[in-house]
Design a protein around this motif. Structure first.
Motif, PDB file in Angstrom:
ATOM      1  N   GLU A 135       0.838  -0.989  -0.153  1.00 57.88           N
ATOM      2  CA  GLU A 135       0.108  -0.052  -0.242  1.00 57.88           C
ATOM      3  C   GLU A 135       0.900   1.652  -0.463  1.00 57.88           C
ATOM      4  O   GLU A 135       0.404   1.985  -0.831  1.00 57.88           O
ATOM      5  CB  GLU A 135      -0.133  -0.031   1.041  1.00 57.88           C
ATOM      6  CG  GLU A 135      -1.644   1.130   1.282  1.00 57.88           C
ATOM      7  CD  GLU A 135      -3.122   0.841   2.244  1.00 57.88           C
ATOM      8  OE1 GLU A 135      -3.353   1.823   2.612  1.00 57.88           O
ATOM      9  OE2 GLU A 135      -3.313  -0.214   3.306  1.00 57.88           O
ATOM     10  N   LEU A 136       1.933   1.265   0.790  1.00 54.14           N
ATOM     11  CA  LEU A 136       2.805   2.207   0.872  1.00 54.14           C
ATOM     12  C   LEU A 136       3.342   2.825  -0.394  1.00 54.14           C
ATOM     13  O   LEU A 136       4.089   3.665  -0.686  1.00 54.14           O
ATOM     14  CB  LEU A 136       4.030   2.000   1.811  1.00 54.14           C
ATOM     15  CG  LEU A 136       3.581   2.135   3.690  1.00 54.14           C
ATOM     16  CD1 LEU A 136       4.882   1.941   4.528  1.00 54.14           C
ATOM     17  CD2 LEU A 136       3.301   3.676   3.775  1.00 54.14           C
ATOM     18  N   LEU A 137       3.516   1.330  -0.910  1.00 52.78           N
ATOM     19  CA  LEU A 137       4.704   1.621  -2.767  1.00 52.78           C
ATOM     20  C   LEU A 137       4.088   2.468  -3.655  1.00 52.78           C
ATOM     21  O   LEU A 137       3.530   3.122  -4.113  1.00 52.78           O
ATOM     22  CB  LEU A 137       4.651   0.442  -2.564  1.00 52.78           C
ATOM     23  CG  LEU A 137       5.498  -0.171  -4.046  1.00 52.78           C
ATOM     24  CD1 LEU A 137       7.107   1.043  -4.520  1.00 52.78           C
ATOM     25  CD2 LEU A 137       6.499  -1.581  -4.636  1.00 52.78           C
ATOM     26  N   ASP A 138       2.621   2.120  -3.862  1.00 53.05           N
ATOM     27  CA  ASP A 138       1.558   1.995  -4.163  1.00 53.05           C
ATOM     28  C   ASP A 138       0.937   3.789  -4.062  1.00 53.05           C
ATOM     29  O   ASP A 138       1.072   4.040  -5.276  1.00 53.05           O
ATOM     30  CB  ASP A 138       0.195   1.472  -4.361  1.00 53.05           C
ATOM     31  CG  ASP A 138      -0.213  -0.097  -4.577  1.00 53.05           C
ATOM     32  OD1 ASP A 138       0.820  -0.500  -4.823  1.00 53.05           O
ATOM     33  OD2 ASP A 138      -0.632  -0.528  -4.167  1.00 53.05           O
ATOM     34  N   GLU A 139       1.383   4.320  -2.533  1.00 52.23           N
ATOM     35  CA  GLU A 139       0.626   5.258  -2.966  1.00 52.23           C
ATOM     36  C   GLU A 139       1.799   6.337  -3.103  1.00 52.23           C
ATOM     37  O   GLU A 139       1.952   7.436  -3.782  1.00 52.23           O
ATOM     38  CB  GLU A 139       0.907   5.587  -1.557  1.00 52.23           C
ATOM     39  CG  GLU A 139       0.396   7.676  -0.965  1.00 52.23           C
ATOM     40  CD  GLU A 139      -0.002   7.006   0.611  1.00 52.23           C
ATOM     41  OE1 GLU A 139      -0.013   8.855   1.204  1.00 52.23           O
ATOM     42  OE2 GLU A 139      -0.661   6.362   1.787  1.00 52.23           O
ATOM     43  N   TRP A 140       3.501   5.568  -2.828  1.00 48.82           N
ATOM     44  CA  TRP A 140       4.648   6.492  -3.541  1.00 48.82           C
ATOM     45  C   TRP A 140       4.589   6.340  -5.474  1.00 48.82           C
ATOM     46  O   TRP A 140       4.791   7.331  -5.583  1.00 48.82           O
ATOM     47  CB  TRP A 140       5.774   6.018  -2.937  1.00 48.82           C
ATOM     48  CG  TRP A 140       6.699   6.232  -3.128  1.00 48.82           C
ATOM     49  CD1 TRP A 140       7.690   7.639  -2.827  1.00 48.82           C
ATOM     50  CD2 TRP A 140       7.864   5.563  -4.735  1.00 48.82           C
ATOM     51  NE1 TRP A 140       9.021   7.544  -3.532  1.00 48.82           N
ATOM     52  CE2 TRP A 140       9.138   5.950  -4.473  1.00 48.82           C
ATOM     53  CE3 TRP A 140       7.927   5.046  -5.592  1.00 48.82           C
ATOM     54  CZ2 TRP A 140      10.044   6.087  -5.143  1.00 48.82           C
ATOM     55  CZ3 TRP A 140       8.740   3.853  -6.210  1.00 48.82           C
ATOM     56  CH2 TRP A 140       9.662   5.131  -6.722  1.00 48.82           C
ATOM     57  N   ILE A 141       3.826   5.619  -5.586  1.00 48.92           N
ATOM     58  CA  ILE A 141       4.107   5.764  -6.589  1.00 48.92           C
ATOM     59  C   ILE A 141       3.158   6.834  -7.479  1.00 48.92           C
ATOM     60  O   ILE A 141       3.968   7.711  -8.428  1.00 48.92           O
ATOM     61  CB  ILE A 141       3.780   4.421  -7.950  1.00 48.92           C
ATOM     62  CG1 ILE A 141       4.919   3.534  -8.198  1.00 48.92           C
ATOM     63  CG2 ILE A 141       3.487   4.554  -8.964  1.00 48.92           C
ATOM     64  CD1 ILE A 141       4.639   1.876  -7.851  1.00 48.92           C
ATOM     65  N   VAL A 142       2.354   6.870  -7.246  1.00 46.50           N
ATOM     66  CA  VAL A 142       1.585   7.749  -7.367  1.00 46.50           C
ATOM     67  C   VAL A 142       1.805   9.367  -6.918  1.00 46.50           C
ATOM     68  O   VAL A 142       1.724  10.349  -7.701  1.00 46.50           O
ATOM     69  CB  VAL A 142       0.030   7.835  -6.867  1.00 46.50           C
ATOM     70  CG1 VAL A 142      -1.220   8.980  -7.059  1.00 46.50           C
ATOM     71  CG2 VAL A 142      -0.988   6.072  -7.574  1.00 46.50           C
ATOM     72  N   ALA A 143       1.931   9.115  -5.541  1.00 49.88           N
ATOM     73  CA  ALA A 143       2.152  10.713  -5.270  1.00 49.88           C
ATOM     74  C   ALA A 143       3.598  11.013  -5.879  1.00 49.88           C
ATOM     75  O   ALA A 143       3.748  12.724  -6.138  1.00 49.88           O
ATOM     76  CB  ALA A 143       2.223  10.430  -3.331  1.00 49.88           C
ATOM     77  N   THR A 144       4.358  10.549  -5.997  1.00 47.40           N
ATOM     78  CA  THR A 144       6.098  11.455  -6.789  1.00 47.40           C
ATOM     79  C   THR A 144       6.780  11.000  -7.589  1.00 47.40           C
ATOM     80  O   THR A 144       6.884  11.695  -8.482  1.00 47.40           O
ATOM     81  CB  THR A 144       7.153  10.075  -5.418  1.00 47.40           C
ATOM     82  OG1 THR A 144       7.201   8.661  -5.726  1.00 47.40           O
ATOM     83  CG2 THR A 144       6.763  10.087  -4.212  1.00 47.40           C
ATOM     84  N   GLY A 145       5.467  10.034  -8.723  1.00 41.00           N
ATOM     85  CA  GLY A 145       5.428   9.656  -9.827  1.00 41.00           C
ATOM     86  C   GLY A 145       7.672   9.555 -10.212  1.00 41.00           C
ATOM     87  O   GLY A 145       7.767  10.362 -10.639  1.00 41.00           O
ATOM     88  N   SER A 146       7.733   8.353  -9.857  1.00 43.78           N
ATOM     89  CA  SER A 146       8.890   7.388 -10.105  1.00 43.78           C
ATOM     90  C   SER A 146       9.481   8.566 -10.971  1.00 43.78           C
ATOM     91  O   SER A 146       9.097   7.912 -12.336  1.00 43.78           O
ATOM     92  CB  SER A 146       8.816   6.200  -9.724  1.00 43.78           C
ATOM     93  OG  SER A 146      10.621   6.009  -9.841  1.00 43.78           O
ATOM     94  N   THR A 147      10.648   8.566 -11.407  1.00 43.49           N
ATOM     95  CA  THR A 147      11.260   9.502 -13.050  1.00 43.49           C
ATOM     96  C   THR A 147      12.515   8.191 -13.740  1.00 43.49           C
ATOM     97  O   THR A 147      13.398   8.290 -14.358  1.00 43.49           O
ATOM     98  CB  THR A 147      12.347  10.324 -12.146  1.00 43.49           C
ATOM     99  OG1 THR A 147      13.150  10.241 -11.515  1.00 43.49           O
ATOM    100  CG2 THR A 147      11.640  11.392 -12.207  1.00 43.49           C
ATOM    101  N   VAL A 148      11.929   6.570 -13.354  1.00 46.63           N
ATOM    102  CA  VAL A 148      12.071   5.411 -13.829  1.00 46.63           C
ATOM    103  C   VAL A 148      11.694   5.817 -15.990  1.00 46.63           C
ATOM    104  O   VAL A 148      10.586   6.194 -15.591  1.00 46.63           O
ATOM    105  CB  VAL A 148      12.035   3.912 -13.505  1.00 46.63           C
ATOM    106  CG1 VAL A 148      11.972   3.075 -14.020  1.00 46.63           C
ATOM    107  CG2 VAL A 148      11.727   4.287 -12.281  1.00 46.63           C
TER     108      VAL A 148
END
Length: 218
Positions: free
Chosen positions: A102-115
């Motif tokens: 759940e934390l990872l899902d939220e991180w992907i949405v909130a920060t938009g990893s620049t991979v």
């Protein structure tokens, strides 16, 4: 994130049905259960060459980014090996796998990893997950989507598989014996499969029952 922001972000995540999954030679990915689950969902499994990281470089790069920008900041993180342990990590809060997901899902949405990927099978190639998430959210807003729950048969299809014989006493595996009157016409007979064995699906966490694929169904 606030509850409203989390719900908005969750709705923006694109929901996809993959056509092909590229896997390495890990035992869990080349197991009969994984292959059978993909086949039941119509997903093609494409194994990568052994010991060939570049064959799935975008995946390895994504793992590295998650490790550098997410995992190391999670309470209780111990590093990729014991030599990289933090100090007194056993005193920090620990998370269940579901909570970390759940934390990872939220991180992907909130920060938009620049991979960034060099090759991508979607129209917005060479884009970050953040941009792809925004595009997915826009498409969902235009076309909508219908969440489809798995049926009882779907759950059975996704369970681990064993191939066994139907004997006069029933079916035996893992030191357990299962029997039922529906097996009567098939005792001692071979199935139509090339190996002559019968396909059995089972829940490793609930040994009370199994499901046998018979000509008439489960």
């Amino acid at each position: 994130m606030s509850l409203d922001a989390r719900l908005e972000g969750a709705a923006a995540r694109p929901v996809i049905m993959p056509e092909t999954v590229v896997v390495d030679q890990g035992r869990v990915f080349v197991s009969g259960s994984f292959i059978a689950a993909c086949e039941s969902l119509g997903v093609s499994v494409q194994p990568a060459p052994p010991a060939n990281g570049p064959a799935k470089g975008h995946v390895e790069r994504a793992f590295r980014t998650i490790g550098d920008r997410f995992s190391q900041y999670v309470a209780g993180y111990t590093g990729s090996d014991v030599t990289r342990r933090g100090t007194r990590v056993e005193d920090e809060a620990c998370w269940t796998l579901a909570q970390v997901q759940e934390l990872l899902d939220e991180w992907i949405v909130a920060t938009g990893s620049t991979v960034r990927t060099r090759r991508c099978a979607i129209p917005w190639r060479r884009s970050s997950p953040c941009r792809r998430t925004r595009c997915g959210g826009a498409l969902v807003g235009v076309t909508g989507y219908v969440p489809v729950s798995l049926s009882a048969d779907d759950y059975i299809e996704l369970m681990p598989v064993k191939r066994v014989a139907v004997n006069d006493y029933g079916i035996r595996f893992d030191y357990r014996t299962y029997d039922h009157k529906v097996l009567n016409p098939h005792r001692g007979y071979r199935s139509a499969a090339p190996d002559g064995r019968w396909e059995v699906h089972h829940n490793p966490y609930d040994p009370n029952q199994i499901w046998v694929r018979l000509p008439s169904g489960w």
